[in-house]
Design an enzyme around this catalytic site. Structure first.
Site, PDB file in Angstrom:
ATOM      1  N   GLU A  91      26.207 -46.262 -71.680  1.00  0.00           N
ATOM      2  CA  GLU A  91      25.540 -44.851 -71.394  1.00  0.00           C
ATOM      3  C   GLU A  91      24.103 -45.235 -70.991  1.00  0.00           C
ATOM      4  OE1 GLU A  91      26.814 -42.101 -74.450  1.00  0.00           O
ATOM      5  OE2 GLU A  91      28.488 -42.003 -73.625  1.00  0.00           O
ATOM      6  N   GLU A 128      35.680 -43.430 -72.636  1.00  0.00           N
ATOM      7  CA  GLU A 128      35.737 -42.974 -74.063  1.00  0.00           C
ATOM      8  C   GLU A 128      36.024 -41.609 -74.116  1.00  0.00           C
ATOM      9  OE1 GLU A 128      31.850 -43.165 -76.052  1.00  0.00           O
ATOM     10  OE2 GLU A 128      31.416 -45.360 -75.166  1.00  0.00           O
TER      11      GLU A 128
HETATM   12  C1  GAL Z   1      29.121 -42.032 -76.830  1.00  0.00           C
HETATM   13  C2  GAL Z   1      28.691 -43.734 -77.147  1.00  0.00           C
HETATM   14  C3  GAL Z   1      29.526 -44.355 -78.109  1.00  0.00           C
HETATM   15  C4  GAL Z   1      29.622 -43.470 -79.650  1.00  0.00           C
HETATM   16  C5  GAL Z   1      30.148 -42.076 -79.133  1.00  0.00           C
HETATM   17  C6  GAL Z   1      30.177 -41.279 -80.254  1.00  0.00           C
HETATM   18  O1  GAL Z   1      28.052 -41.674 -76.378  1.00  0.00           O
HETATM   19  O2  GAL Z   1      28.807 -44.239 -75.864  1.00  0.00           O
HETATM   20  O3  GAL Z   1      29.116 -45.625 -78.580  1.00  0.00           O
HETATM   21  O4  GAL Z   1      28.389 -43.301 -79.812  1.00  0.00           O
HETATM   22  O5  GAL Z   1      29.205 -41.535 -77.941  1.00  0.00           O
HETATM   23  O6  GAL Z   1      30.915 -39.907 -79.658  1.00  0.00           O
END
Ligand code: GAL
Length: 633
Positions: free
Chosen positions: A144, A315
C-alpha cells in the site's frame, strides 16, 4: 477465466506447529492463494546481514504442500528498527518538518538513496531464493504505497532529489522560472540549488511549484517500485503486483501499473463508508453494515484500468475493521457479496484479510476469517460459500462497458493545489459522476487520461480533467459518440497556468469559460427543468446550443456542438442524472432507474444484480434478499 479466492497469512505471528493445520483448513475452505511475507523483515534479518530465511522456506513449503499458491510480498513497508541506526535520515518528514518515526509502519522516505538500496538488497535476496520456487506463483511489491499519507515527504533527501528532478525537467533555471511564473512576487531563482520544497512558506506557495512537487513525489514512488520489479523480473517468471488503496490519489497508479502484470487493491467497504466518502448521515446509517453501493465498484473499474485488464482484490474486509471512526459488524452475506461484486467487475482473485485475527498489537480488534482462538468467523463461512458457488459459475469476462469515464491523478493534484474554495475535490466529482451512471444501470470503464482510442464507447466523460492530453484530444476528435467535458476540464496548462484563449479551448466548440465561482454549500443554483448546480459554477459564453440553463435567468450551464458537450458547473445528483440519461438515450443505450441499494453490472454475457440494501428488493421480476447477489445470462 477461472476466478479464485485467497487469504493473507502471517506465519511469523503463529507457532510453527500451527502452520500445517492452517494450510489444510485454507485448502478445505476452497482458497487458492495465500499472501505472506510483506511485513516480515525483522524476522528475515533480525540484525544487519544475519539472514534467517529458513522459516520462510518451511512456511512456503507447508502452504504449497497443502495445494496453495503463494503470493510473496517484499517486506519494504516495514524496515526493522536497526535500519534507522544504519540510516538515521531515512524517515519521511511531514509538512511541519517533523520526522515520521519508528513504531508502526511505512516509516521511510521514497527519496532516500540508502533505503532504496536496502530495499533492492532484500528484494534481490528474496527473488534469488524464491524466484524459481514452484509454490511462489505471484509477487507483491511493498504494501500500500501512500497508506498513512506517506507519498509526500519534506526530507533533506527529497529536497536534493527534487532539485535534480527540476533540473532534468526544465533544463535551465530560466525555463523553470518561466514555467512556474516566478516573476510573480519576485520568486525567481538563480539556480536549481535554491529551490526548496513547497512548505513552511509565509502564505501559499506558487501552485506550479506545488504541482511540480506532487508530480515529483509520484515519480519517486514509481522509481522505488521499478527497482523491485526489475530485480524480481530478472529472477522469476511469476507475475508481479502491488496492493493499492481506496481513494488514494497521491501518486499516479497508471505509472506503477504499467510496470507490473497485475494491479490489486485492498477493499474495506465499511471502513471507507465511514472515513472516505462525502455522504449525509442518513446514507452512512443506511449502509453502515454494507458499505457504499458504488465505492468498491468504482475502484474495481479503476484498478482494472491500472492493471490493463488484470486485477485482484488482495485484501477483502472480512468483518469489523479497527481503523474507521465506527466499526460495526457486516450484515450477514456482505463478505460474500463483496467477493461476487469484484468477480462481476473482472477480478481474477479475491483474498480475505486476514486468515486469523491477531490477539496482539495494533490490529487485534480487526477481524479475520478465524477468531483469535481459531474458531471460524463470518468470512470463513461466507468464503466457503463463494468457493462452492465459483465451482458452478460460467466463465465471467469483464467485457467493454458502453460508458468510459476518465480518471486522471494529475487532475486530482491540480484541484488540491488550487481548489479555489472549500470542498472542491476531483475524486469526489468523478465519483459522483460514476454513482449517477450506476444509478442509471450503467457499467463503466475507467479510462486513463492518455487514452488514445475511444472506439466502442457510446458515451465518454472527462469531468474535472484539468489538462487534457493531446492524445485524448485527438481520440475525442476522431470519435463520433457523445463526449461530456467539464466542469474545470482543460482549465489549466500542465504547468498550472490559465490558458489563453480561455478554457476549455476545444477546437470546433465555441464555448468559453468567462468567469468561475465557488459556492458555499448553502448557495445551490436551481436549474430549469429540475436539479441544482452547487459548489462550482462557470459563466459560459459562446454560440453553441444550450442544453442546460439556470431556472432564474436562463444562463447557460451546459452547451454543445455536435457530439461534444461542455458542462460549466458541479451538478447535484438530480441534474446529473437528467443530463446523463438524455445523453445515453440519445445514443441508444438503455437506462434503468435502479432501486435504492441495488446495482447491476454486465460482465460479458452475464448480468449481475447486487443488493447493497438491508431490505429485500424486487427488480425486473427477481427478488434479492438483503446482501443478495443474482446472476443471469
Ligand atoms: C490495509 C493494510 C493491511 C492491514 C489492513 C487492515 O490497509 O494493507 O496490512 O493493515 O489495512 O484493515
Amino acid at each position: 477465466m477461472k476466478r479464485t479466492l485467497g487469504t493473507c497469512y502471517y506465519p511469523e505471528h503463529w507457532p510453527e506447529a500451527q502452520w500445517a493445520e492452517d494450510a489444510t483448513r485454507m485448502a478445505e475452505v476452497g482458497l487458492t492463494w495465500v499472501r505472506i511475507g510483506e511485513f516480515a523483515w525483522s524476522r528475515l534479518e533480525p540484525t544487519p546481514g544475519d539472514l534467517r530465511f529458513d522459516w520462510l522456506d518451511r512456511a512456503t513449503e507447508t502452504l504449497g504442500a497443502a495445494g496453495l499458491k503463494v503470493v510473496l510480498g517484499t517486506p519494504t513497508a516495514t524496515p526493522p528498527r536497526w535500519m534507522l541506526d544504519k540510516h538515521p535520515d531515512m524517515l519521511a518528514v511531514d509538512a511541519e518538518g517533523r520526522p515520521r518515526g519508528f513504531g508502526s509502519r511505512r516509516h521511510y522516505c521514497f527519496s532516500h538513496e540508502g533505503y532504496l538500496r536496502e530495499s533492492a538488497r532484500i528484494t534481490r535476496l528474496l527473488a534469488e531464493r524464491y524466484g524459481a520456487n514452484p509454490h511462489v506463483a505471484a509477487w507483491q511489491t511493498d504494501n500500500e504505497y501512500g497508506c498513512h499519507d506517506t507519498v509526500v515527504s519534506y526530507s533533506d533527501a527529497a529536497r536534493v532529489a527534487f532539485r535534480a528532478w527540476c533540473t532534468a525537467r526544465y533544463g535551465t533555471i530560466k525555463a523553470l522560472n518561466d514555467a512556474w511564473g516566478n516573476v510573480f512576487w519576485s520568486m525567481d531563482y538563480n539556480e536549481f540549488n535554491q529551490i526548496d520544497l513547497p512548505t513552511l512558506t509565509v502564505t501559499e506557495p506558487n501552485p506550479a511549484h506545488a504541482l511540480a512537487f506532487r508530480r515529483f513525489s509520484s515519480d519517486q514512488v514509481a522509481r522505488f517500485n521499478a527497482v523491485q520489479v526489475e530485480i524480481i523480473r530478472e529472477l522469476s517468471d511469476a507475475p508481479i503486483s502491488h496492493n493499492y488503496m481506496g481513494r488514494e490519489v497521491a501518486f499516479d497508479h497508471y505509472d506503477t501499473g504499467r510496470q507490473m502484470e497485475i494491479a490489486t487493491w485492498d477493499s474495506y467497504p465499511m471502513g471507507f463508508l465511514e472515513d472516505r466518502i462525502e455522504a449525509d448521515a442518513a446514507h452512512k446509517r443506511r449502509y453502515a453494515r454494507q458499505g457504499d453501493p458504488d465505492f468498491q465498484a468504482f475502484h474495481h473499474d479503476l484498478y482494472r484500468a491500472v492493471g490493463q485488464g488484470r486485477w485482484w482484490v488482495m485484501e477483502q474486509q472480512p468483518g469489523p475493521v479497527n481503523w474507521a471512526p465506527y466499526n460495526p459488524t457486516p450484515l450477514p452475506g456482505m463478505p460474500r457479496l463483496w467477493a461476487w461484486e469484484a468477480f462481476a467487475h473482472g477480478a481474477e482473485a479475491v483474498c480475505y484479510f486476514r486468515w486469523r485475527q491477531a490477539p496482539f498489537a495494533q490490529e487485534q480488534m480487526h477481524a479475520g476469517m478465524l477468531r483469535p482462538d481459531s474458531a471460524p468467523a463470518q468470512a470463513f463461512h461466507e468464503a466457503a460459500q463463494v468457493a462452492r458457488e465459483l465451482a458452478d459459475l460460467p466463465e465471467v469476462e469483464a467485457g467493454q462497458a458502453p460508458v468510459g469515464l476518465v480518471f486522471d491523478y494529475a487532475a486530482a493534484w491540480a484541484w488540491a493545489v488550487q481548489p479555489q474554495g472549500r470542498g472542491q475535490d476531483y475524486f469526489r466529482l468523478v465519483f459522483e459522476t460514476y454513482r449517477a451512471l450506476r444509478k442509471l444501470g450503467q457499467s463503466v470503464d475507467i479510462l486513463p487520461p492518455d487514452t488514445d482510442d475511444l472506439t466502442g464507447y457510446r458515451l465518454v466523460l472527462a469531468p474535472g480533467a484539468v489538462t487534457l492530453s493531446d492524445r485524448f484530444q485527438a481520440a475525442m476528435a476522431a470519435h463520433d459518440g457523445p463526449v461530456i467535458l467539464g466542469p474545470r476540464t482543460n482549465a489549466k496548462t500542465a504547468e498550472m497556468h490559465m490558458p489563453v484563449p480561455l478554457p476549455p479551448a476545444i477546437p470546433g466548440l465555441d464555448v468559453t469559460v468567462a468567469r468561475v465561482e465557488s459556492l458555499r454549500p448553502d448557495m445551490p443554483v436551481p436549474l430549469a427543468g429540475g436539479g441544482h448546480l452547487h459548489l462550482w459554477r462557470e459563466e459560459l459564453e459562446g454560440a453553441e446550443e444550450v442544453i442546460l440553463a439556470t431556472a432564474e435567468d436562463g444562463q447557460p450551464v451546459a452547451m454543445r456542438a455536435g457530439h461534444v458537450t461542455y458542462l460549466g458547473g458541479w451538478l447535484d445528483e438530480a441534474a446529473l442524472i437528467r443530463l446523463l440519461s438524455a445523453a445515453l438515450q440519445e445514443t441508444g443505450v438503455k437506462t434503468v432507474a435502479m432501486p435504492e441499494g441495488l446495482r447491476q453490472r454486465q460482465a460479458g454475457g452475464i448480468r449481475f444484480l447486487i443488493n447493497y440494501g438491508a431490505e429485500p428488493v424486487t427488480f425486473e421480476g427477481v427478488t434479492l434478499p438483503p446482501a443478495g447477489v443474482h446472476w443471469m445470462r
